[in-house]
Design a protein around this motif. Sequence first.
Motif, PDB file in Angstrom:
ATOM      1  N   CYS A 140       0.862  -1.188   0.000  1.00 32.24           N
ATOM      2  CA  CYS A 140       0.000   0.000   0.000  1.00 32.24           C
ATOM      3  C   CYS A 140       0.895   1.233   0.000  1.00 32.24           C
ATOM      4  N   ILE A 141       0.283   2.384  -0.236  1.00 32.32           N
ATOM      5  CA  ILE A 141       0.992   3.640   0.003  1.00 32.32           C
ATOM      6  C   ILE A 141       0.351   4.295   1.224  1.00 32.32           C
ATOM      7  N   ILE A 142       1.157   5.051   1.961  1.00 37.44           N
ATOM      8  CA  ILE A 142       0.621   5.839   3.084  1.00 37.44           C
ATOM      9  C   ILE A 142       1.017   7.282   2.808  1.00 37.44           C
ATOM     10  N   THR A 143       0.029   8.142   2.611  1.00 37.36           N
ATOM     11  CA  THR A 143       0.353   9.538   2.292  1.00 37.36           C
ATOM     12  C   THR A 143      -0.273  10.465   3.323  1.00 37.36           C
ATOM     13  N   ASP A 144       0.345  11.630   3.485  1.00 34.28           N
ATOM     14  CA  ASP A 144      -0.193  12.647   4.390  1.00 34.28           C
ATOM     15  C   ASP A 144      -1.609  13.022   3.933  1.00 34.28           C
ATOM     16  N   ALA A 145      -2.506  13.236   4.890  1.00 38.14           N
ATOM     17  CA  ALA A 145      -3.887  13.613   4.541  1.00 38.14           C
ATOM     18  C   ALA A 145      -3.902  14.858   3.658  1.00 38.14           C
ATOM     19  N   GLY A 146      -2.890  15.733   3.833  1.00 40.98           N
ATOM     20  CA  GLY A 146      -2.823  16.970   3.051  1.00 40.98           C
ATOM     21  C   GLY A 146      -2.575  16.730   1.577  1.00 40.98           C
ATOM     22  N   PHE A 147      -1.991  15.577   1.239  1.00 42.76           N
ATOM     23  CA  PHE A 147      -1.779  15.238  -0.179  1.00 42.76           C
ATOM     24  C   PHE A 147      -3.013  14.505  -0.707  1.00 42.76           C
ATOM     25  N   TYR A 148      -4.106  15.261  -0.875  1.00 42.17           N
ATOM     26  CA  TYR A 148      -5.372  14.631  -1.270  1.00 42.17           C
ATOM     27  C   TYR A 148      -5.339  14.119  -2.712  1.00 42.17           C
ATOM     28  N   PHE A 149      -4.454  14.695  -3.550  1.00 42.89           N
ATOM     29  CA  PHE A 149      -4.427  14.270  -4.964  1.00 42.89           C
ATOM     30  C   PHE A 149      -3.987  12.807  -5.101  1.00 42.89           C
ATOM     31  N   THR A 150      -3.314  12.266  -4.077  1.00 41.12           N
ATOM     32  CA  THR A 150      -2.725  10.931  -4.209  1.00 41.12           C
ATOM     33  C   THR A 150      -3.781   9.822  -4.270  1.00 41.12           C
ATOM     34  N   GLN A 151      -5.029  10.110  -3.833  1.00 42.00           N
ATOM     35  CA  GLN A 151      -6.066   9.066  -3.893  1.00 42.00           C
ATOM     36  C   GLN A 151      -6.358   8.698  -5.358  1.00 42.00           C
ATOM     37  N   ALA A 152      -6.469   9.730  -6.204  1.00 43.26           N
ATOM     38  CA  ALA A 152      -6.754   9.465  -7.630  1.00 43.26           C
ATOM     39  C   ALA A 152      -5.601   8.689  -8.267  1.00 43.26           C
ATOM     40  N   VAL A 153      -4.370   9.030  -7.881  1.00 44.99           N
ATOM     41  CA  VAL A 153      -3.201   8.318  -8.421  1.00 44.99           C
ATOM     42  C   VAL A 153      -3.248   6.856  -7.964  1.00 44.99           C
ATOM     43  N   ALA A 154      -3.533   6.653  -6.676  1.00 45.56           N
ATOM     44  CA  ALA A 154      -3.584   5.285  -6.132  1.00 45.56           C
ATOM     45  C   ALA A 154      -4.667   4.474  -6.850  1.00 45.56           C
ATOM     46  N   ASP A 155      -5.830   5.106  -7.077  1.00 45.36           N
ATOM     47  CA  ASP A 155      -6.922   4.402  -7.773  1.00 45.36           C
ATOM     48  C   ASP A 155      -6.485   4.017  -9.184  1.00 45.36           C
ATOM     49  N   ALA A 156      -5.844   4.978  -9.875  1.00 46.82           N
ATOM     50  CA  ALA A 156      -5.433   4.718 -11.261  1.00 46.82           C
ATOM     51  C   ALA A 156      -4.403   3.594 -11.328  1.00 46.82           C
ATOM     52  N   LEU A 157      -3.512   3.542 -10.330  1.00 51.29           N
ATOM     53  CA  LEU A 157      -2.454   2.522 -10.346  1.00 51.29           C
ATOM     54  C   LEU A 157      -2.864   1.255  -9.583  1.00 51.29           C
ATOM     55  N   LYS A 158      -4.111   1.249  -9.092  1.00 52.11           N
ATOM     56  CA  LYS A 158      -4.687   0.080  -8.402  1.00 52.11           C
ATOM     57  C   LYS A 158      -3.846  -0.359  -7.203  1.00 52.11           C
ATOM     58  N   ILE A 159      -3.490   0.632  -6.377  1.00 53.34           N
ATOM     59  CA  ILE A 159      -2.745   0.322  -5.164  1.00 53.34           C
ATOM     60  C   ILE A 159      -3.520   0.951  -3.987  1.00 53.34           C
ATOM     61  N   PRO A 160      -3.752   0.209  -2.897  1.00 57.38           N
ATOM     62  CA  PRO A 160      -4.499   0.820  -1.783  1.00 57.38           C
ATOM     63  C   PRO A 160      -3.739   1.996  -1.168  1.00 57.38           C
ATOM     64  N   ARG A 161      -4.499   3.025  -0.777  1.00 54.54           N
ATOM     65  CA  ARG A 161      -3.891   4.186  -0.109  1.00 54.54           C
ATOM     66  C   ARG A 161      -4.427   4.294   1.314  1.00 54.54           C
ATOM     67  N   LEU A 162      -3.505   4.327   2.289  1.00 51.89           N
ATOM     68  CA  LEU A 162      -3.874   4.681   3.650  1.00 51.89           C
ATOM     69  C   LEU A 162      -3.429   6.115   3.880  1.00 51.89           C
TER      70      LEU A 162
END
Length: 463
Positions: free
Chosen positions: A121-143
Motif C-alpha cells: 500500500c501507500i501511506i500519504t499525508d492527509a494533506g496530499f489529497y491528490f494521491t487518492q486518484a493516483v492510487a486508484d489509477a495505479l490500483k494500489i491501496p492508499r492509507l
Amino acid sequence: MEIHGNASTLWPTPPTETRRRIVLFPMPFQGHITPMLQLANILHVQGFKITIIHTEYNSPNHSNHPHFTFKSISDRFSEITTADLDASYCFKYLNKTCVDPFRNCLAELLEDYSDEEPVSCIITDAGFYFTQAVADALKIPRLVLETSSLGCTVASDILLSLSENPSFTLPKEGDHETLAVEFPPLKVKDVRKGTRDPKGMGELVINMHTQMKASSGIIWNTFIELEEYALETIFQDYQIPSFTLGPFHKYFPASSSSLIEQDRTILSWLDTQAPKSVLYVSFGSVARITELEFQEVAHGLANTSLPFLWVVRPGIVSGSKWLELLPEKFLERVGDKGRVVKWSPQQEVLAHPATGCFWTHNGWNSTLESICEGVPMVCSPCFVDQPVIARYVCNVWKIGVFLEDGFERGGIETAIKRVMMDEEGQEISKRIGRLKEKMNISLEKGGSSHESLKSLVDYILSL
Ligand code: UDX
C-alpha cells in the motif's frame, strides 16, 4: 537505534520478515515529516521494507535513515516565496505541482518491486489529497496519515457544515466567551473565527476529508484514552478502518527527522536548574508573530523572574534575522536565568526533570509531546488546528491555561504564574500526570495503541 522504554513490552511481536514494501509520502513540513518518519520506523520494525517519496523542498536527511530507500520528486516550490504565504495556499500548490512527478515515481516503483518485494500500500499525508486518484489509477491501496488530532478533524467538519448552511447565523458578538452549542469544546468566538473562510481553508479541508473517506484507512497519531469521544464520530462519518497507535514518538526519538539543527548545549544548563522550575517556550516550526508580540513575550518572560528556555526560530518575526528585536538590555536583565536558542531538542527538554511548564502554540506534535512527559501548558494557538487543540487542552482535558488575550505582558505573566506557582497549577499537574500514565498503559502489551498497531500490520498484510 534507540527505543524508549522496554522494547519487548512496547512492540507487538514482529511477523517474520514480510518482504512486503510500503511507500510513504510526507508533506514537506516539520510537523508532518516527523510523524511520517516515525510511522515508517514503526512499520519497518514490524518487518516491512520502506520507501519514502519526498519533495525536493525540505528533504529529509537520508543518512539518518539508512534502512529506508528514498526517492526525491520535483515540487516547483522554489518558484514561490513562502515568506508571506499561508498553509492552505502551500498545500493546494503542492497538490498541483506534485501530481505528475509523484505518479511517475510511484508507477516506476510498483514496476520495479512487483516480483521481489511487492508494494502492499501507500501511506500519504492527509494533506496530499491528490494521491487518492493516483492510487486508484495505479490500483494500489492508499492509507492516510492524519497528523492532527481526532478532535480537530471532527471540529473542522462541524465548522465547515455550519459555514455552508444558509440558515446558520453567526452568534452575537457579545456572547463570544460562552461555549458554542454546536461544539462545546469551542467558544462562540472560535466558531465565529472558524466559520469565516478568508483564505480558502474550507476548500482544502473538503478535498482532504473527501479523499480520506475514499481511502482504505486512516492512521492517527493519538491514543484512544485521550480522544475516545471523537473516535465514535469518526467511525460514523468516515466508515473506513481507523488506527490509533500513537503517540509515535514514544517508539522512537524524533531528533533524526529534525530539519533544523538542535542546540543540545542547553541540556547541561537544564541539569543545573531545580526540578520543575523552568518554563519552556516554543511556537513550533511555522507560526509567526509580530514585532510587538515578540517584545511582549520578552517582557512577560523577564517579569515572571522564573528561569526560562525560549526557542526563537530565525524568521519567527517576518524580516528579522534572530534576536535584534529583543527589548534593550533584555539578555543582561535576565542573566543566567534565561536561555534563548534557535531550535531545541524539544522532546528531551520536555522530558527533563527541570522543565515545569510548556508555553506552546499547540501544534499537535508539541501537545502530544507535552502530555507524554506530563508537562502542563500555557496555550497560545496561532492557526489551522491549533485553536481547537488548545480548547481541548484547557477546557476538556484541563491540563493547561489559555492565553485568551494574546501576547500582552501582564496576561502572559499571570498565565505562567497560574501554572507554575498557584494551587491551580498543582491540580493541572495531577491531571496531566494521570493522562501520561494512561498513555504509557496504551503502549504496553494489551494496551489500546499496542493492539491498534497489531491490527494495522494485519490489515496491511491482508490488502
Ligand atoms: C504544523 C502545524 O502548525 C500543527 O498545528 C500541525 O498539528 C502539525 O504541523 P508545527 O507548527 O511545526 O506543525 O508544530 P508541531 O506539530 O508542534 O511540530 C513541531 C515539531 O518540531 C515537534 O515534533 C517538536 O518536537 C519539534 N521541535 C520544535 C523541535 O524539535 N525543536 C524546537 O525547538 C521546536
